[in-house]
Design a protein around this motif. Sequence first.
Motif, PDB file in Angstrom:
ATOM      1  N   PRO A 192     -51.209  56.805   8.390  1.00 50.81           N
ATOM      2  CA  PRO A 192     -51.378  56.260   6.990  1.00 50.81           C
ATOM      3  C   PRO A 192     -51.945  55.003   6.763  1.00 50.81           C
ATOM      4  CG  PRO A 192     -49.137  56.369   7.600  1.00 50.81           C
ATOM      5  CD  PRO A 192     -49.824  56.766   8.780  1.00 50.81           C
ATOM      6  N   CYS A 193     -53.379  54.763   6.662  1.00 55.20           N
ATOM      7  CA  CYS A 193     -53.881  53.453   6.667  1.00 55.20           C
ATOM      8  C   CYS A 193     -54.181  52.975   5.411  1.00 55.20           C
ATOM      9  CB  CYS A 193     -55.143  53.476   7.365  1.00 55.20           C
ATOM     10  SG  CYS A 193     -55.179  53.973   8.951  1.00 55.20           S
ATOM     11  N   PRO A 194     -54.052  51.681   5.024  1.00 57.37           N
ATOM     12  CA  PRO A 194     -54.535  51.041   3.892  1.00 57.37           C
ATOM     13  C   PRO A 194     -55.959  51.088   3.603  1.00 57.37           C
ATOM     14  CG  PRO A 194     -54.070  49.392   5.507  1.00 57.37           C
ATOM     15  CD  PRO A 194     -53.728  50.700   6.355  1.00 57.37           C
ATOM     16  N   PRO A 195     -56.453  50.679   2.444  1.00 64.82           N
ATOM     17  CA  PRO A 195     -58.024  50.980   2.103  1.00 64.82           C
ATOM     18  C   PRO A 195     -58.867  50.126   3.087  1.00 64.82           C
ATOM     19  CG  PRO A 195     -56.802  50.513   0.104  1.00 64.82           C
ATOM     20  CD  PRO A 195     -55.693  50.445   1.281  1.00 64.82           C
ATOM     21  N   GLY A 196     -58.103  49.097   3.629  1.00 65.04           N
ATOM     22  CA  GLY A 196     -59.259  48.333   4.615  1.00 65.04           C
ATOM     23  C   GLY A 196     -59.192  48.735   5.973  1.00 65.04           C
ATOM     24  N   GLY A 197     -58.305  49.936   6.227  1.00 69.93           N
ATOM     25  CA  GLY A 197     -58.507  50.675   7.608  1.00 69.93           C
ATOM     26  C   GLY A 197     -57.163  50.131   8.518  1.00 69.93           C
ATOM     27  N   CYS A 198     -56.734  50.704   9.574  1.00 70.93           N
ATOM     28  CA  CYS A 198     -55.983  50.531  10.406  1.00 70.93           C
ATOM     29  C   CYS A 198     -56.590  49.761  11.651  1.00 70.93           C
ATOM     30  CB  CYS A 198     -55.149  51.951  10.924  1.00 70.93           C
ATOM     31  SG  CYS A 198     -54.368  52.766   9.792  1.00 70.93           S
ATOM     32  N   THR A 199     -55.714  48.803  12.186  1.00 68.37           N
ATOM     33  CA  THR A 199     -55.800  48.159  13.422  1.00 68.37           C
ATOM     34  C   THR A 199     -55.406  49.034  14.666  1.00 68.37           C
ATOM     35  OG1 THR A 199     -53.584  46.943  13.297  1.00 68.37           O
ATOM     36  CG2 THR A 199     -55.612  45.890  12.043  1.00 68.37           C
ATOM     37  N   ASP A 200     -55.789  48.582  15.803  1.00 74.58           N
ATOM     38  CA  ASP A 200     -55.251  49.103  16.944  1.00 74.58           C
ATOM     39  C   ASP A 200     -53.710  49.218  17.006  1.00 74.58           C
ATOM     40  OD1 ASP A 200     -57.794  50.119  17.589  1.00 74.58           O
ATOM     41  OD2 ASP A 200     -58.077  48.340  18.966  1.00 74.58           O
ATOM     42  N   GLU A 201     -53.280  47.878  16.613  1.00 77.67           N
ATOM     43  CA  GLU A 201     -51.914  47.843  16.714  1.00 77.67           C
ATOM     44  C   GLU A 201     -51.117  48.752  15.615  1.00 77.67           C
ATOM     45  OE1 GLU A 201     -53.920  45.372  16.388  1.00 77.67           O
ATOM     46  OE2 GLU A 201     -53.537  44.325  18.231  1.00 77.67           O
ATOM     47  N   VAL A 202     -51.587  49.113  14.641  1.00 78.55           N
ATOM     48  CA  VAL A 202     -51.009  49.974  13.642  1.00 78.55           C
ATOM     49  C   VAL A 202     -51.213  51.329  14.124  1.00 78.55           C
ATOM     50  CG1 VAL A 202     -51.137  51.049  11.308  1.00 78.55           C
ATOM     51  CG2 VAL A 202     -51.361  48.691  11.435  1.00 78.55           C
ATOM     52  N   ARG A 203     -52.172  51.965  14.631  1.00 78.90           N
ATOM     53  CA  ARG A 203     -52.240  53.086  15.075  1.00 78.90           C
ATOM     54  C   ARG A 203     -51.349  53.390  16.366  1.00 78.90           C
ATOM     55  NH1 ARG A 203     -56.321  55.885  12.744  1.00 78.90           N
ATOM     56  NH2 ARG A 203     -57.900  54.891  11.777  1.00 78.90           N
ATOM     57  N   ALA A 204     -51.135  52.233  17.531  1.00 79.96           N
ATOM     58  CA  ALA A 204     -50.435  52.496  18.468  1.00 79.96           C
ATOM     59  C   ALA A 204     -48.883  52.550  18.071  1.00 79.96           C
ATOM     60  CB  ALA A 204     -50.670  51.141  19.305  1.00 79.96           C
ATOM     61  N   TRP A 205     -48.597  51.796  16.870  1.00 80.18           N
ATOM     62  CA  TRP A 205     -47.234  51.755  16.491  1.00 80.18           C
ATOM     63  C   TRP A 205     -46.873  53.157  15.964  1.00 80.18           C
ATOM     64  CZ3 TRP A 205     -45.016  53.086  11.892  1.00 80.18           C
ATOM     65  CH2 TRP A 205     -43.804  53.013  11.775  1.00 80.18           C
ATOM     66  N   PHE A 206     -47.879  53.705  15.217  1.00 77.97           N
ATOM     67  CA  PHE A 206     -47.758  54.864  14.424  1.00 77.97           C
ATOM     68  C   PHE A 206     -47.571  56.184  15.491  1.00 77.97           C
ATOM     69  CE2 PHE A 206     -49.370  59.013  12.377  1.00 77.97           C
ATOM     70  CZ  PHE A 206     -48.481  59.246  11.183  1.00 77.97           C
ATOM     71  N   ALA A 207     -48.332  56.030  16.701  1.00 79.45           N
ATOM     72  CA  ALA A 207     -48.117  57.005  17.563  1.00 79.45           C
ATOM     73  C   ALA A 207     -46.923  56.962  18.453  1.00 79.45           C
ATOM     74  CB  ALA A 207     -49.394  56.791  18.678  1.00 79.45           C
ATOM     75  N   TRP A 208     -46.664  55.718  18.782  1.00 78.88           N
ATOM     76  CA  TRP A 208     -45.227  55.436  19.359  1.00 78.88           C
ATOM     77  C   TRP A 208     -44.237  55.973  18.524  1.00 78.88           C
ATOM     78  CZ3 TRP A 208     -40.750  52.999  17.920  1.00 78.88           C
ATOM     79  CH2 TRP A 208     -39.639  52.606  18.854  1.00 78.88           C
ATOM     80  N   ASN A 209     -44.192  55.716  17.116  1.00 82.95           N
ATOM     81  CA  ASN A 209     -42.925  56.191  16.336  1.00 82.95           C
ATOM     82  C   ASN A 209     -43.092  57.690  16.256  1.00 82.95           C
ATOM     83  OD1 ASN A 209     -41.140  55.558  14.240  1.00 82.95           O
ATOM     84  ND2 ASN A 209     -42.362  56.922  12.859  1.00 82.95           N
ATOM     85  N   LEU A 210     -43.910  58.418  16.263  1.00 84.56           N
ATOM     86  CA  LEU A 210     -43.979  59.907  16.368  1.00 84.56           C
ATOM     87  C   LEU A 210     -43.500  60.613  17.414  1.00 84.56           C
ATOM     88  CD1 LEU A 210     -47.643  61.015  14.735  1.00 84.56           C
ATOM     89  CD2 LEU A 210     -45.419  61.702  13.998  1.00 84.56           C
ATOM     90  N   GLN A 263     -43.607  43.529  16.084  1.00 84.13           N
ATOM     91  CA  GLN A 263     -42.638  43.399  16.831  1.00 84.13           C
ATOM     92  C   GLN A 263     -42.729  44.105  18.142  1.00 84.13           C
ATOM     93  OE1 GLN A 263     -39.590  45.436  14.173  1.00 84.13           O
ATOM     94  NE2 GLN A 263     -38.208  43.703  14.571  1.00 84.13           N
ATOM     95  N   THR A 264     -42.048  43.804  19.129  1.00 79.84           N
ATOM     96  CA  THR A 264     -42.289  44.909  20.559  1.00 79.84           C
ATOM     97  C   THR A 264     -41.503  45.914  20.450  1.00 79.84           C
ATOM     98  OG1 THR A 264     -42.467  42.757  21.725  1.00 79.84           O
ATOM     99  CG2 THR A 264     -41.998  44.693  22.851  1.00 79.84           C
TER     100      THR A 264
END
Length: 297
Positions: A192-210, A263-264
């Motif tokens: 779920p990205c903000p209007p400006g889009g997601c960074t690579d770090e946000v996408r990686a964290w989202f995948a990690w969380n799932l 965070q790591t």
Amino acid sequence: MNDLRDIDEIRALRARFDPPADLARARARALAGTGERAARRSPVRSWVPALAGVVVVGLVVAVALVARGTDTAPPRPGGARTPSQPAFAEPSVSPVDVLIRLALTGPPTPEVRAGQHIRSEVRHFDNGIRRTETSLYEAEGLILTTAAAEYVQQQRTTFAKDGPSLRQPTPQFLAGLAADPGRLRTMLLDAPCPPGGCTDEVRAWFAWNLVSDLARTADVITPPALRSALLRILTGLPGVTLGNETIDDVGHGTLTITVKGDQTHRLVLGEHARIVGAMTGGGSTYSLSLWTTTLVD
């Protein structure tokens, strides 16, 4: 795993957890000649892990790095090896490839009988505070039954409306994803990205969380082929590293997948490359969870 070469690679991967015998004997002889006493590593009372690729049974090593997003290049095929690096049968086979193959060797997914539930036991280590949490889930839709009645009904309503997903899977859904890596990748990176889009770090964290949530609640019904596909996708994301480090609450050197952002975030890998825990943070502030999932009547 149909040939001796693959078996040798798996043995090489497992050998990371033990110091090389020749190195240990050589060090012992050297210390005996100088009278130096071997230093002992004192227990870490705060249970904080080392950074990726550090202490593993007393050796400071870098085991494996995944390409993009790091400032350290992966070992080049045919290059010089340190004693801590596995000697692969083929120079072109990377540690990640061996890990992915290892995941395929896990036991087959058991058949879920009518009336059975998934029992998830999670040991939490939050800044020195320890607690154990046990939850029961229905295998169809991963409905948490040990929750308030209102929340149980909310889960059922969502599952009936949206169907199976990585958040609310069924055994059949997970088996199908193992054969559809393109669809799996889209699901993992559909953050779920903000209007400006997601960074690579946000996408990686989202995948990690799932992936972390899926392993914590439904690993027992996850086919080995799906675990392997998940590891392939995760370790190929920008900024994600595969390393070998000592986490005191695990009790031994362990493979980890690390995502760095604000965070790591680490995933802890156990036998057959199964994800057996997750950790967020480091230093004086951290949260570590170790889990097991089983089928119960």
